[in-house]
Design a protein around this motif. Structure first.
Motif: not given
Lengths: 135, 76
Positions: A85-103
Motif C-alpha cells: 500500500p505504499l503505492n510507490c509506482a502509482k505515486e511516482t507516476l502521478e508525481h510526474a503528472g502521469i495519470p494512472v488508469s489502473k493501480n
C-alpha cells in the motif's frame, strides 16, 4: 526490462513493436525491495510477454529521464503494479503528472509482504493469475 | 539544431518526419533532420514507444505524432 520498443502503428518485430492500430499500454511495476516488490516486477515481465502492454521503467520516471517520461505520456492506458500500500509506482507516476488508469496492489490480492527475495515461479504464477483477474 | 525522428519506418514515423520538416520550413529554421531506425539507438534514449522526436538530445514526444505547432514550440 523487456527489450521491446512499441511503435504506435501496429507493425512488429521481435524487438521493436509498432502499434499504429492499437492502444499504447504502459506497465509500471514498483520493483521494490520486498517479496511483493520483486513479484510486481516479474508479473510485469509476464504481462509484457503476453502482449498486454509494454513494460516501462518506473525508476526512470522518478529520475525524470525524458525518453521514459515521454513514453509514459504517450500511453493511452497506464497500469501501475504496486507490491504494497505504499503505492510507490502509482505515486511516482502521478508525481510526474502521469495519470494512472489502473493501480493494482499485490497485498490487497492476498499476497503477504515480507523481505524474502527468493521468489518461487509458483508465487509469480499465482500473482499473475490474480493480477490478470483485475485487468 | 539536430532533430532525430525515432521509429521503425512506419506510417506514423513517416508522418512525424513530414510534420517536423513542415514546421522547420514554415518557421524558416535550419536544422539537421535524421531518421533513427535502429533499436540500440532508440533504446538509448529510453524511448519505449515510437514515433518519437528528439531535439538536441532531449526527447520531446513519444508514441504520438506531434502537431506542427508542437514542433514549432520545440524549435523556437
Amino acid at each position: 526490462m523487456t527489450e521491446e520498443i512499441k511503435c504506435s502503428c501496429g507493425d512488429a518485430t521481435d524487438e521493436i513493436k509498432c502499434s499504429c492500430e492499437s492502444d499504447n499500454v504502459g506497465i509500471f511495476p514498483c520493483a521494490g525491495a520486498s517479496n511483493v516488490g520483486q513479484i510486481s516486477n516479474m508479473v510485469a515481465v509476464k504481462l509484457a510477454k503476453k502482449g498486454v502492454g509494454t513494460m516501462m521503467c518506473t525508476v526512470g520516471i522518478g529520475g525524470h529521464r525524458s525518453g521514459i517520461v515521454k513514453s509514459a505520456e504517450g500511453c493511452d492506458y497506464i497500469i501501475a503494479i504496486d507490491g504494497c500500500p505504499l503505492n510507490c509506482a502509482k505515486e511516482t507516476l502521478e508525481h510526474a503528472g502521469i495519470p494512472v488508469s489502473k493501480n493494482i496492489v499485490l497485498t490487497e490480492l492476498g499476497i503477504k509482504k515480507n523481505h524474502d527475495l527468493d521468489i518461487l515461479p509458483s508465487q509469480v504464477e499465482e500473482a499473475l493469475a490474480k493480477v490478470a483477474d483485475c485487468l | 539544431m539536430k532533430i532525430e525522428i525515432l521509429g521503425t519506418g512506419c506510417t506514423k514515423c513517416n508522418k512525424t518526419k513530414e510534420i517536423v520538416e513542415k514546421a522547420l520550413l514554415e518557421n524558416g529554421v535550419d536544422a539537421e533532420v535524421v531518421k533513427v531506425e535502429d533499436f540500440d539507438s532508440i533504446i538509448s534514449y529510453g524511448v519505449m514507444i515510437t514515433p518519437a522526436v528528439v531535439v538536441d538530445g532531449e526527447v520531446k514526444i513519444a508514441g504520438r505524432v506531434p502537431g506542427v505547432n508542437d514542433v514549432k514550440k520545440w524549435i523556437s
